[in-house]
Design an enzyme around this catalytic site. Structure first.
Site, PDB file in Angstrom:
ATOM      1  N   LYS A 142      -8.624   5.153 -19.556  1.00  0.00           N
ATOM      2  CA  LYS A 142      -9.002   5.760 -21.153  1.00  0.00           C
ATOM      3  C   LYS A 142      -7.720   5.435 -21.843  1.00  0.00           C
ATOM      4  O   LYS A 142      -7.347   4.278 -22.073  1.00  0.00           O
ATOM      5  CB  LYS A 142      -9.483   6.979 -20.899  1.00  0.00           C
ATOM      6  CG  LYS A 142     -10.507   7.137 -19.815  1.00  0.00           C
ATOM      7  CD  LYS A 142     -12.174   6.709 -19.887  1.00  0.00           C
ATOM      8  CE  LYS A 142     -12.820   6.698 -18.703  1.00  0.00           C
ATOM      9  NZ  LYS A 142     -13.003   7.895 -18.195  1.00  0.00           N
TER      10      LYS A 142
ATOM     11  N   TYR B 193     -16.478  15.864 -15.070  1.00  0.00           N
ATOM     12  CA  TYR B 193     -17.019  14.749 -14.816  1.00  0.00           C
ATOM     13  C   TYR B 193     -17.943  14.528 -14.115  1.00  0.00           C
ATOM     14  O   TYR B 193     -17.908  15.002 -12.952  1.00  0.00           O
ATOM     15  CB  TYR B 193     -15.748  13.616 -14.788  1.00  0.00           C
ATOM     16  CG  TYR B 193     -16.188  12.398 -14.947  1.00  0.00           C
ATOM     17  CD1 TYR B 193     -16.115  11.718 -16.154  1.00  0.00           C
ATOM     18  CD2 TYR B 193     -15.901  11.367 -13.756  1.00  0.00           C
ATOM     19  CE1 TYR B 193     -16.484  10.155 -16.193  1.00  0.00           C
ATOM     20  CE2 TYR B 193     -16.203  10.069 -13.901  1.00  0.00           C
ATOM     21  CZ  TYR B 193     -16.472   9.636 -15.164  1.00  0.00           C
ATOM     22  OH  TYR B 193     -16.659   8.159 -15.205  1.00  0.00           O
TER      23      TYR B 193
ATOM     24  N   ASP C 222      -7.677  17.810 -15.223  1.00  0.00           N
ATOM     25  CA  ASP C 222      -7.865  16.622 -15.696  1.00  0.00           C
ATOM     26  C   ASP C 222      -7.813  16.327 -17.252  1.00  0.00           C
ATOM     27  O   ASP C 222      -8.558  17.014 -17.800  1.00  0.00           O
ATOM     28  CB  ASP C 222      -9.435  16.332 -15.211  1.00  0.00           C
ATOM     29  CG  ASP C 222      -9.768  14.630 -15.637  1.00  0.00           C
ATOM     30  OD1 ASP C 222      -9.144  14.239 -16.373  1.00  0.00           O
ATOM     31  OD2 ASP C 222     -10.848  14.336 -15.148  1.00  0.00           O
TER      32      ASP C 222
ATOM     33  N   ARG D 239       0.653  -1.232   0.092  1.00  0.00           N
ATOM     34  CA  ARG D 239      -0.153   0.037  -0.073  1.00  0.00           C
ATOM     35  C   ARG D 239       0.810   1.035   0.249  1.00  0.00           C
ATOM     36  O   ARG D 239       0.220   2.155  -0.410  1.00  0.00           O
ATOM     37  CB  ARG D 239      -1.163  -0.076   1.106  1.00  0.00           C
ATOM     38  CG  ARG D 239      -1.975   1.255   1.241  1.00  0.00           C
ATOM     39  CD  ARG D 239      -3.323   0.890   1.890  1.00  0.00           C
ATOM     40  NE  ARG D 239      -3.245   0.134   3.005  1.00  0.00           N
ATOM     41  CZ  ARG D 239      -2.664   0.568   4.195  1.00  0.00           C
ATOM     42  NH1 ARG D 239      -2.166   1.776   4.440  1.00  0.00           N
ATOM     43  NH2 ARG D 239      -2.690  -0.305   5.341  1.00  0.00           N
TER      44      ARG D 239
HETATM   45  C1  LIG Z   1     -13.643   8.492 -16.689  1.00  0.00           C
HETATM   46  C2  LIG Z   1     -13.376   9.594 -16.394  1.00  0.00           C
HETATM   47  C3  LIG Z   1     -13.053  10.097 -15.078  1.00  0.00           C
HETATM   48  C4  LIG Z   1     -13.196   8.971 -14.100  1.00  0.00           C
HETATM   49  O1  LIG Z   1     -12.151   7.924 -13.985  1.00  0.00           O
HETATM   50  P1  LIG Z   1     -12.662   6.417 -13.395  1.00  0.00           P
HETATM   51  O2  LIG Z   1     -11.308   5.818 -13.803  1.00  0.00           O
HETATM   52  O3  LIG Z   1     -13.778   6.029 -14.200  1.00  0.00           O
HETATM   53  O4  LIG Z   1     -12.624   6.328 -12.137  1.00  0.00           O
HETATM   54  C5  LIG Z   1     -12.742  11.310 -14.612  1.00  0.00           C
HETATM   55  N1  LIG Z   1     -12.350  12.420 -15.567  1.00  0.00           N
HETATM   56  C6  LIG Z   1     -12.539  12.280 -16.878  1.00  0.00           C
HETATM   57  C7  LIG Z   1     -12.605  13.206 -17.887  1.00  0.00           C
HETATM   58  C8  LIG Z   1     -13.105  10.937 -17.120  1.00  0.00           C
HETATM   59  O5  LIG Z   1     -13.376  10.764 -18.413  1.00  0.00           O
END
Ligand SMILES: *Cc1c(COP(=O)(O)O)cnc(C)c1O
Length: 374
Positions: A209, A112, A184, A59
């Site tokens: 992604k 998001y 982000d 961890r």
């Molecule tokens: C999918 C996404 C998230 C969240 O990510 P997870 O891996 O699903 O927890 C946050 N910001 C954006 C822009 C996203 O496309």
């Protein structure tokens, strides 16, 4: 390695790994272990006190996860990185780190859905408030700064409208008011946009992604411009919340990341061809894409992104029914949320990713019933 020594195409393959330390193993080994033994009692004492570097418990750190963190640090031109069990774990950890009760967060007017949910939990439980605003100019941002504002949190391009936030404007205002900037960067990947180079303090990704690129892992990454602060987050918020990435997921991400440059180039080329195709179609009304010459924000795109990436949104005739008929008429393109995989995915934000946003707010963000995200 230091920044600038290796090209991004090389970083994704070589950074942070020395095979001579791993029996010559070409592939980064998967250290699927929960804990590490110490040679003797004094070594254990020194590892815990920080006097001696080394592994303690997974961890707090794992050699497989560490390779991924080092590659991401270099790709985003930062000083340190942390791997998380999901993108949302990265979002919640940085916001918990930066705020305390009574503070205010300034956000881009699209974020998001779950980040929006988290901000509402923070507001209702801890009195940490937020505002969602347009960020096209410094004046717009400056006007929204309050005495209790501590950070600016943005996404660009904004999901699903592909509207851009001017990162240089955000950084300039933040510098004047001593605010921290979090971006982000999921929608561009580190291959197309590096907010830390523009002056942001933190960049985060849903590594689910583009970074992974194969649609088989949920993961998050946070990169910062200050190594000590990243290590502090590791040993406080991340350690105590337990928001870590498993070694196996890190191993899959290391494997997926190797093709990021090739994938992003192909995603961009495919998007450009699709735009040319869609522009000729009677049923298509408007197309939203950062590097489209007709985009009024094209100059912002050119200043902060190296290419447009793989996401397009567009409106079709016939409102919600028209949009649904369009989706149902496709064959190879899957109806699914998420992005950055090999498969092409389409979704209807008004009834899917943004269905929980009240209609008025949704329309104000530009998410109409006829908008599709491809
Ligand atoms: C999918 C996404 C998230 C969240 O990510 P997870 O891996 O699903 O927890 C946050 N910001 C954006 C822009 C996203 O496309």
């Amino acid at each position: 390695m230091k920044h600038g020594q290796l090209h991004k195409d090389t970083i994704v393959i070589h950074e942070g790994y020395d095979d001579t330390q791993h029996h010559g193993s070409l592939a980064v080994p998967l250290y699927q272990t929960s804990t590490y033994s110490f040679d003797n009692a004094v070594t254990g004492e020194k590892r815990f006190s920080g006097e001696e570097a080394g592994n303690i418990y997974s961890r707090l750190g794992n050699p497989t996860v560490q390779v991924l963190e080092e590659r991401m640090t270099m790709l985003e031109k930062g000083e340190g990185a942390l791997a998380f069990g999901s993108g949302m774990a990265a979002v919640s950890s940085i916001l918990v780190h930066l705020t305390k009760a009574g503070d205010h967060i300034l956000c881009s007017r699209g974020i998001y859905g779950c980040t929006f949910g988290l901000l509402n939990i923070m507001k209702n439980k801890y009195g940490i408030t937020h505002d969602l605003i347009r960020m096209d100019t410094e004046e717009e941002i400056e006007r929204a700064v309050k005495p209790e504002t501590v950070c600016i949190y943005v996404e660009t391009p904004i999901n699903p409208t592909m509207e851009l936030v001017d990162l240089h404007a955000v950084v300039n205002v933040a510098k004047r008011h001593g605010l921290r900037v979090v971006v982000d960067n999921t929608f561009t990947s580190p291959y197309l946009q590096n907010p830390l180079s523009i002056g942001a303090d933190f960049v985060l990704h849903s590594a689910t992604k583009y970074i992974n690129g194969h649609g088989d892992v949920i993961a998050g990454l946070l990169v910062g411009n200050n190594k000590d602060e990243i290590e502090k987050i590791r040993m406080t918020v991340q350690k105590d919340y337990g928001a870590i990435m498993s070694p196996f997921d890190a191993w899959l991400l290391i494997r997926g990341l190797k093709t990021l440059p090739v994938r992003m180039e192909r995603h961009t080329a495919n998007a450009e061809r699709l735009i040319t195709y869609l522009k000729d179609k009677e049923i298509v009304e408007n197309i939203y894409y950062p590097f489209d010459k007709d985009n009024p924000q094209f100059s912002i795109a050119e200043r902060q992104m190296s290419a447009g990436g793989g996401l397009i949104s567009f409106t079709v005739k016939g409102g919600k029914e028209g949009a649904q008929l369009f989706m149902d008429s496709l064959s190879l393109i899957k109806i699914a949320v998420s992005l950055g995989d090999a498969e092409t995915l389409i979704q209807h934000p008004a009834t899917m990713t943004h269905s929980s946003v009240p209609e008025n707010d949704r329309l104000q963000m530009g998410i109409t019933d006829s908008l599709l995200r491809l």
